[in-house]
Scaffold this active site. Structure first.
Site, PDB file in Angstrom:
ATOM      1  CG  ASN A  24      -1.739   1.210   1.398  1.00  0.00           C
ATOM      2  OD1 ASN A  24      -1.813   2.035   0.484  1.00  0.00           O
ATOM      3  ND2 ASN A  24      -2.377   1.348   2.552  1.00  0.00           N
ATOM      4  CD1 TRP A  25       3.494   1.238  -2.933  1.00  0.00           C
ATOM      5  CD2 TRP A  25       3.600   2.575  -4.727  1.00  0.00           C
ATOM      6  NE1 TRP A  25       4.333   0.643  -3.852  1.00  0.00           N
ATOM      7  CE2 TRP A  25       4.414   1.443  -4.957  1.00  0.00           C
ATOM      8  CE3 TRP A  25       3.508   3.541  -5.728  1.00  0.00           C
ATOM      9  CZ2 TRP A  25       5.134   1.260  -6.142  1.00  0.00           C
ATOM     10  CZ3 TRP A  25       4.217   3.375  -6.908  1.00  0.00           C
ATOM     11  CH2 TRP A  25       5.034   2.248  -7.113  1.00  0.00           C
ATOM     12  CE  LYS A  26      -0.046   3.119   4.886  1.00  0.00           C
ATOM     13  NZ  LYS A  26       0.088   3.224   6.328  1.00  0.00           N
ATOM     14  CG  HIS A  62      -5.688   1.815   5.347  1.00  0.00           C
ATOM     15  ND1 HIS A  62      -5.228   2.766   6.232  1.00  0.00           N
ATOM     16  CD2 HIS A  62      -4.679   0.935   5.159  1.00  0.00           C
ATOM     17  CE1 HIS A  62      -3.976   2.460   6.557  1.00  0.00           C
ATOM     18  NE2 HIS A  62      -3.622   1.357   5.926  1.00  0.00           N
ATOM     19  CD  GLU A 100      -2.707   5.407   6.921  1.00  0.00           C
ATOM     20  OE1 GLU A 100      -2.655   5.416   5.679  1.00  0.00           O
ATOM     21  OE2 GLU A 100      -1.809   4.896   7.636  1.00  0.00           O
ATOM     22  CD  GLU A 125      -3.061  -2.287   7.550  1.00  0.00           C
ATOM     23  OE1 GLU A 125      -1.931  -2.445   7.094  1.00  0.00           O
ATOM     24  OE2 GLU A 125      -3.794  -1.341   7.234  1.00  0.00           O
ATOM     25  N   GLY A 153       3.142   2.439  10.712  1.00  0.00           N
ATOM     26  CA  GLY A 153       4.098   3.523  10.514  1.00  0.00           C
ATOM     27  C   GLY A 153       4.908   3.883  11.745  1.00  0.00           C
ATOM     28  CB  SER A 202       5.904  -1.711  11.784  1.00  0.00           C
ATOM     29  OG  SER A 202       5.501  -0.392  12.090  1.00  0.00           O
ATOM     30  N   GLY A 217       3.071  -1.058   4.238  1.00  0.00           N
ATOM     31  CA  GLY A 217       3.085   0.354   3.878  1.00  0.00           C
ATOM     32  C   GLY A 217       4.485   0.790   3.476  1.00  0.00           C
ATOM     33  N   GLY A 218       5.184   1.422   4.419  1.00  0.00           N
ATOM     34  CA  GLY A 218       6.487   2.032   4.130  1.00  0.00           C
ATOM     35  C   GLY A 218       7.461   1.123   3.388  1.00  0.00           C
TER      36      GLY A 218
HETATM   37  P1  13P Z   1       3.402   0.477   7.573  1.00  0.00           P
HETATM   38  O1  13P Z   1       3.885  -0.801   6.973  1.00  0.00           O
HETATM   39  O2  13P Z   1       4.104   1.693   7.028  1.00  0.00           O
HETATM   40  O3  13P Z   1       3.383   0.413   9.066  1.00  0.00           O
HETATM   41  O4  13P Z   1       1.876   0.665   7.109  1.00  0.00           O
HETATM   42  C1  13P Z   1       0.972  -0.368   7.313  1.00  0.00           C
HETATM   43  C2  13P Z   1      -0.273  -0.050   6.578  1.00  0.00           C
HETATM   44  O5  13P Z   1      -1.062   0.774   7.002  1.00  0.00           O
HETATM   45  C3  13P Z   1      -0.518  -0.747   5.305  1.00  0.00           C
HETATM   46  O6  13P Z   1      -1.812  -0.534   4.852  1.00  0.00           O
END
Ligand code: 13P
Length: 253
Positions: free
Chosen positions: A15-17, A101, A103, A171, A177, A216, A237-238
Site C-alpha cells: 500500500n503506497w498510500k 483502511h 487512515e 492492522e 508507521g 510495520s 506500507g512504508g
Molecule cells: P506500515 O507498513 O508503514 O506500518 O503501514 C501499514 C499499513 O497501514 C498498510 O496498509
C-alpha cells in the site's frame, strides 16, 4: 506458512498510500522484474495512489504483479467530487481494492457500515476487496481490542461476500508507521478471533479467507509474521515503496 490444497497462496500487498510520482513507476517495474526472475510462492499486489493506477497497471502488464486501488466509493458514479468508484478502479486496470483502511476511517470518518457498502461496490465491479480492521492503542491497553475488532469484522463485511474472493487485513493502528510491530502472540490471538468470526459469518468458506497482518512489516520481521498461524499475507506500507525491500518480504512468504 503451511499450505494445503485449500489454503490460498499468501497475498503480499504493498500500500503506497499518498506516496509516488511518475518516477515511482520504476519501482513497480523492478518488482515485476524481480518476480519474473523468481516466481514467488505468494500473490503480489501493489496499491499506488489513484493518479498512478492506470500507468502502473500498464507498466507491470503481463507480470505477476497485481494492481489495486486504495479506496473506492460505494456508488458506481455520481456527484461525488474527488471520489473514485470501484468501476473506475477496475477500468484503470485494478483487480483488487482496499476498503476501510484505518487512515480512511480516521481521516475521513468512514464507518464500518460504509466500509461494507464499499466492499459491495467492489464485488459489483469484479474487484477482490481487502477489508481492513484494527484497534487503537487505547482499546488495546484497556483490554477491548479483540471484542472491538471482531465487531468491526461483523459490521464491515457484507454477507454478499459469500462465495466471492476477499481478504481481511488486521492492522492495529498503533503498529502502523511506528516501527512497533504487534507481537506474534497479539497477532495469533487476533487472527484466531477474526477466523472464528469469519467461520460464523461464512461457514466453511470462512476457513480459507486470507487474513493479512499489517503494521510495520519489514524484511527483518516478515518471515516470522508470515509463518504464524492464520496469517495469510501482509499489508505493507512504508517497506513497499522500495522494490528491494518489498521483494524481500515477498521472498519471506
Ligand atoms: P506500515 O507498513 O508503514 O506500518 O503501514 C501499514 C499499513 O497501514 C498498510 O496498509
Amino acid at each position: 506458512m503451511t499450505l494445503s490444497s485449500t489454503t490460498p497462496r499468501p497475498l503480499i500487498a504493498g500500500n503506497w498510500k499518498m506516496n509516488g510520482l511518475s518516477a515511482a513507476l520504476d519501482e513497480a517495474r523492478a518488482v515485476a522484474a524481480g518476480l519474473d526472475r523468481q516466481p514467488a510462492a505468494a500473490r503480489v499486489a501493489v496499491f499506488p495512489p489513484a493518479t498512478l493506477l492506470h500507468r502502473l497497471a500498464q507498466a507491470v502488464e503481463g507480470s505477476f504483479v497485481l494492481v489495486g486501488g486504495q479506496d473506492c466509493h460505494h456508488k458506481a458514479s455520481g456527484a461525488n467530487t474527488g471520489d473514485i468508484s470501484a468501476e473506475m478502479v477496475a477500468d484503470a486496470g485494478g483487480k483488487l481494492v482496499i476498503c476501510g483502511h484505518s487512515e480512511r476511517r480516521t481521516d475521513h470518518g468512514e464507518t464500518s457500515p460504509q466500509v461494507a457498502g464499499k466492499a459491495e461496490a467492489a464485488l459489483a465491479a469484479g474487484l477482490e476487496p481487502i477489508i481492513c480492521v484494527g484497534e487503537t492503542l487505547d482499546l488495546r491497553q484497556s483490554g477491548q481490542a479483540v471484542a472491538f475488532v471482531v465487531n468491526q469484522v461483523r459490521e464491515s463485511l457484507p454477507l454478499s461476500l459469500a462465495g466471492q474472493a476477499f481478504n481481511v487485513a488486521y492492522e492495529p493502528l498503533w503498529a502502523i508507521g511506528t516501527g512497533h510491530t504487534a507481537s506474534i502472540d497479539n497477532i495469533v490471538e487476533m487472527h484466531a478471533a477474526i477466523r472464528a468470526e469469519l467461520i460464523s459469518l461464512f461457514g466453511e468458506q470462512g476457513r480459507g479467507v486470507p487474513i493479512l497482518y499489517g503494521g510495520s512489516v519489514k524484511p527483518e520481521n516478515a518471515r516470522e509474521i508470515l509463518a504464524a498461524p492464520d496469517v495469510g499475507g501482509a499489508l505493507v506500507g512504508g517497506a513497499s515503496l522500495k522494490a528491494k525491500d518489498f521483494l524481500a518480504i515477498v521472498e519471506a512468504a
